[in-house]
Design an enzyme around this catalytic site. Structure first.
Site: not given
Length: 335
Positions: A159, A185
């Site tokens: 990501s 994350y």
């Protein structure tokens, strides 16, 4: 630091779909495994791989949910596996290896994002454990089948969020620092990129190449389940009516557009004899600025920036993560 991070001019762009990318590619006789293959980007990846003739296996924690989600795609095999359960990963891998089949494509698409602090049975932080360690163990256990393919690709769905944090090697599991859901994350997504770098280095002699990628920001995949509508609106990914904002030039994509780069990395002949690179918009991404990005949901302007953070493709960092991962899962990767 040397890097291969240089766009190749693939001819594709931000708005192409996975169906566009697969045109002209025949995967008959090829075997693929797609984690997270029963929802969101993973589901579209499975559908498109099957449409090109590949045999596709989807490991899932929720068997019944997967059966329902995949009901409209003929010929998909569904098996039980939980990325937070090391024993279930081993069981899944052992069952596949027992068939004697090669594994040509492995797409590690499953993941969680910005979740509250939780830990697996080993005490490992759940985002790092799910997004990275579970997939590391899966690849390690499936290695004989990947090698048998004589030309396999491992694709890690990372990501843009890797900009939020490098891997904090001194405390990857937030045992001595305050938990930050976006930092956790970001660390896990950086780990996805570093893993591709390290795996490609070790695998290319056996014909195994590895890639990582940013699919874009896609609403409706389930990944955003820990975010409120207010947070999503503040981030600019949904409008005042709660509908997705679509603008591929700003990486705000449909599921079909988001899965395109996964399909490109997994199948496109333009990437022959390449690997260990981070990709965006169906091309190799350039290097980005060497500075972490502090994430604010009320300002998503940085989310449109392209490029991979240098720390995420650093070979020394990749080797360090490899060693740490082997220690954490208690399994030596037998290349």
């Amino acid at each position: 630091m040397t890097t291969k991070q240089k766009p190749i001019g693939s001819g594709f762009g931000a708005s192409v779909t996975a169906e566009d990318v697969i045109k002209g590619i025949d995967l008959s006789g090829k075997i693929a495994i797609v984690t997270g293959g029963y929802s969101g980007l993973g589901l579209e990846t499975v559908r498109v791989l099957r449409s090109a003739g590949a045999k596709v296996i989807v490991p899932t924690r929720d068997y019944n949910k997967a059966v329902t989600a995949l009901a409209d795609i003929d010929g998909v095999e569904i098996e039980v596996m939980d990325l937070l359960n090391p024993a279930s990963i081993n069981t899944f891998a052992d069952k596949f290896l027992a068939t004697g089949q090669p594994l040509h494509i492995l797409v590690n698409s499953a993941g969680i994002m910005a979740s509250p602090l939780s830990r697996d049975s080993r005490g490992y932080e759940s985002q790092f454990a799910t997004n990275h360690l579970g997939h590391f163990q899966l690849v390690a256990r499936l290695w004989p089948a990947l090698r048998k393919a004589n030309g396999a690709r491992v694709v890690s769905v990372s990501s843009w969020g890797h900009h939020f944090s490098p891997v904090v090697f001194d405390d990857p599991n937030f045992e001595r620092r305050d938990y930050d859901r976006w930092g956790a994350y970001g660390q896990s997504k950086t780990a996805n990129v570093l893993f591709a770098v390290a795996l490609d280095k070790r695998g290319q002699a056996n014909g195994v190449r590895a890639f990582s990628l940013h699919p874009g920001s896609i609403v409706g995949t389930g990944l955003e389940k820990h975010l409120s509508k207010e947070e999503l609106h503040a981030a600019g990914v949904i409008d005042e009516n709660g509908q997705p904002v679509l603008d591929p030039t700003k990486n705000l994509k449909t599921v079909g557009q988001g899965a395109a780069t996964s399909i490109w990395c997994a199948t496109n002949p333009q990437l022959e004899n390449m690997g260990g690179v981070y990709c965006e918009n169906c091309d190799i991404a350039p290097l980005g600025q060497d500075a972490e990005s502090e994430f604010h949901l009320d300002n998503n302007s940085t989310l449109t920036d392209s490029g991979v953070m240098p720390y995420a493709v650093d070979p020394e960092g990749a080797d360090r993560l490899w060693t740490l991962s082997e220690q954490l899962i208690g399994l030596r990767f037998a290349i």
